[in-house]
Scaffold this active site. Sequence first.
Site, mmCIF file in Angstrom:
data_model
loop_
_atom_site.group_PDB
_atom_site.id
_atom_site.type_symbol
_atom_site.label_atom_id
_atom_site.label_comp_id
_atom_site.label_asym_id
_atom_site.label_seq_id
_atom_site.Cartn_x
_atom_site.Cartn_y
_atom_site.Cartn_z
ATOM 1 N N CYS A 81 0.839 -1.201 0.000
ATOM 2 C CA CYS A 81 0.000 0.000 0.000
ATOM 3 C C CYS A 81 0.878 1.256 0.000
ATOM 4 O O CYS A 81 1.573 1.516 -0.970
ATOM 5 C CB CYS A 81 -0.982 -0.069 1.175
ATOM 6 S SG CYS A 81 -2.321 1.095 1.001
ATOM 7 N N HIS A 173 -3.730 -5.169 0.537
ATOM 8 C CA HIS A 173 -3.159 -5.682 1.792
ATOM 9 C C HIS A 173 -3.207 -7.216 1.818
ATOM 10 O O HIS A 173 -4.262 -7.783 2.104
ATOM 11 C CB HIS A 173 -3.940 -5.122 2.985
ATOM 12 C CG HIS A 173 -3.665 -3.676 3.224
ATOM 13 N ND1 HIS A 173 -2.657 -3.241 4.056
ATOM 14 C CD2 HIS A 173 -4.238 -2.566 2.700
ATOM 15 C CE1 HIS A 173 -2.641 -1.919 4.048
ATOM 16 N NE2 HIS A 173 -3.577 -1.475 3.237
ATOM 17 N N GLU A 175 -2.068 -9.106 3.987
ATOM 18 C CA GLU A 175 -2.115 -9.613 5.364
ATOM 19 C C GLU A 175 -3.530 -9.738 5.915
ATOM 20 O O GLU A 175 -3.733 -10.383 6.931
ATOM 21 C CB GLU A 175 -1.266 -8.718 6.289
ATOM 22 C CG GLU A 175 -1.789 -7.305 6.539
ATOM 23 C CD GLU A 175 -1.437 -6.310 5.427
ATOM 24 O OE1 GLU A 175 -1.071 -6.763 4.328
ATOM 25 O OE2 GLU A 175 -1.543 -5.097 5.662
ATOM 26 N N GLY A 229 0.804 -16.122 37.316
ATOM 27 C CA GLY A 229 -0.159 -17.208 37.138
ATOM 28 C C GLY A 229 -0.913 -17.077 35.830
ATOM 29 O O GLY A 229 -1.681 -17.947 35.457
#
Length: 517
Positions: A81, A173, A175, A229
């Site tokens: 892009c 894009h 992705e 934790g």
Amino acid sequence: MEKPTLLICDYGSQYTFLIARKLRELGAYSEIIDGRSTTTPDLSCIHGIILSGSPDSVKSSTAATIPTWVLASEKPVLGICYGMQLLSHSLGGSVQSLEKREYGRELLKLSTESSDLGKQFFSNTLSGQTVWMSHGDDVRTLPRDFEVLAHSESGAVAAIAHRTKPWLGLQFHPEVHHSEQGLSLLRNFAEKICKMKLTWTPKGIIEQISENLNRTLKKTDKLILAISGGVDSTVCGVLLTKLLGKDRVPCLFVDHGLLRQGESEETFTKLQELGLKVQRLEKGELFLKNLRGIADPEEKRKIIGHTFIQVFDEYVATQTGFTHLVQGTLYPDVIESAGTGSKASVIKSHHNVGGLPDHLKLTLVEPFRYLFKDEVRLLGKELGVPAQLTLRHPFPGPGLAIRIVGELTAEKIAIARKADHIFIESLRQENHYEKIWQAGVVLLPVKSVGVMGDERTYEWTCALRAVHAVDAMTAHVGELPLSFLCKVADQIVRNVPGINRVLYDITSKPPATIEWE
Ligand code: XMP
């Protein structure tokens, strides 16, 4: 960067992190750096460079340019892009603003004639594939020696390549989920053009961490691990215990009094069952004292971070020989606290990012600093950590403190804890817990009028927050049945004195964040 890496130069696109994640899912390790940085990074392990998108226009006087080391490095470059426009603009092509921003799905028409580079890049993908565009400028004329690899249906230049150098550009894009064959393109770039072996797997990650520890730690070094934790620090504890032995990695569990109902005891027992050498310090009063009168979210976060350090400091002073403090810090924590040095602004100062004061004289060890949460979950699975633990919802280090908007009091902590318990238990009982990525209750500093048993009430409001996410960089509202939400609201108002109204937060991230503070 000591491992084969794809470097992503970030220009501020909301998708930059997605590029990194998708590449890692494919097995190609990637890291993000500030696209404006003029300092040449160590290029010895870099196999290729990706230029990200950006909200900017290359035509603006303040727009970023390509740092000179990028093209001089002779490494393969892929502009995505804004990255493609930057590549074109920097090399003499022309970029023009569109009258109307192009946003959404497009069909890609591949050129029938293209060089070997173009063929390799688009191999195993089809003409007519759906791609996802989001841009306000486009490339009109190509720089010298470039060719068009693909157009969009409307005729816009959608993919380009240099005829002799390994430089490529995509207007869309790859992705994002909606670019059908985007992952194949990223894989082709990594594997065929950058010649990377796609070896970034949980086993590979463990080997890498082990090598790093062996290289940086001396036999005489004495470590202490800060454990909460939660998934990250627990998996970190299990991994280091396995690699270095239980006695070399004692774990300190600081209960800051801001945990969920029953969680302190439960966590302590679980960590022991996992074979960790763990000690618990109960410090709720100290944290509450330090937070008294503080309403500003950033200030609260910083005080919590400092108080953790104060507790560690005092503890370490009573012991001899600790040299290193281990934390389970993740990549998104670093990114959101703007620890990559990129243009991204500080969204929230995560309690565990920001280093240690000099006087503590402990070296920080953060084996997961470049990992995303789903990578840590895979590591946990590989190490045999029970799914009940690895699939547990994330809970923020500052705990209920950032889920009680404004000033904290012991009474508000008790109210928030009780309401949270009802929500989480209901999610479990009605089999929604595992479908939701994270959930909790936020106590708001808002009182409103209600009526209960013919009596007027004037009490606090809480918001239920439940989201779907993958890595917490983005999130959308947890789609829970309205009947379930009503039931939870009813339970809370009936059973938690102090709350008479319950809301459901339906905002995505962005524009909101998951936690309210
Ligand atoms: P936000 O609110 O930024 O949260 O959308 C993204 C994810 O990060 C968690 N979070 C934190 N975790 N220390 C942590 O360990 C922090 O200071 C912190 N702040 C937010 C949040 O719960 C969510 O999963």
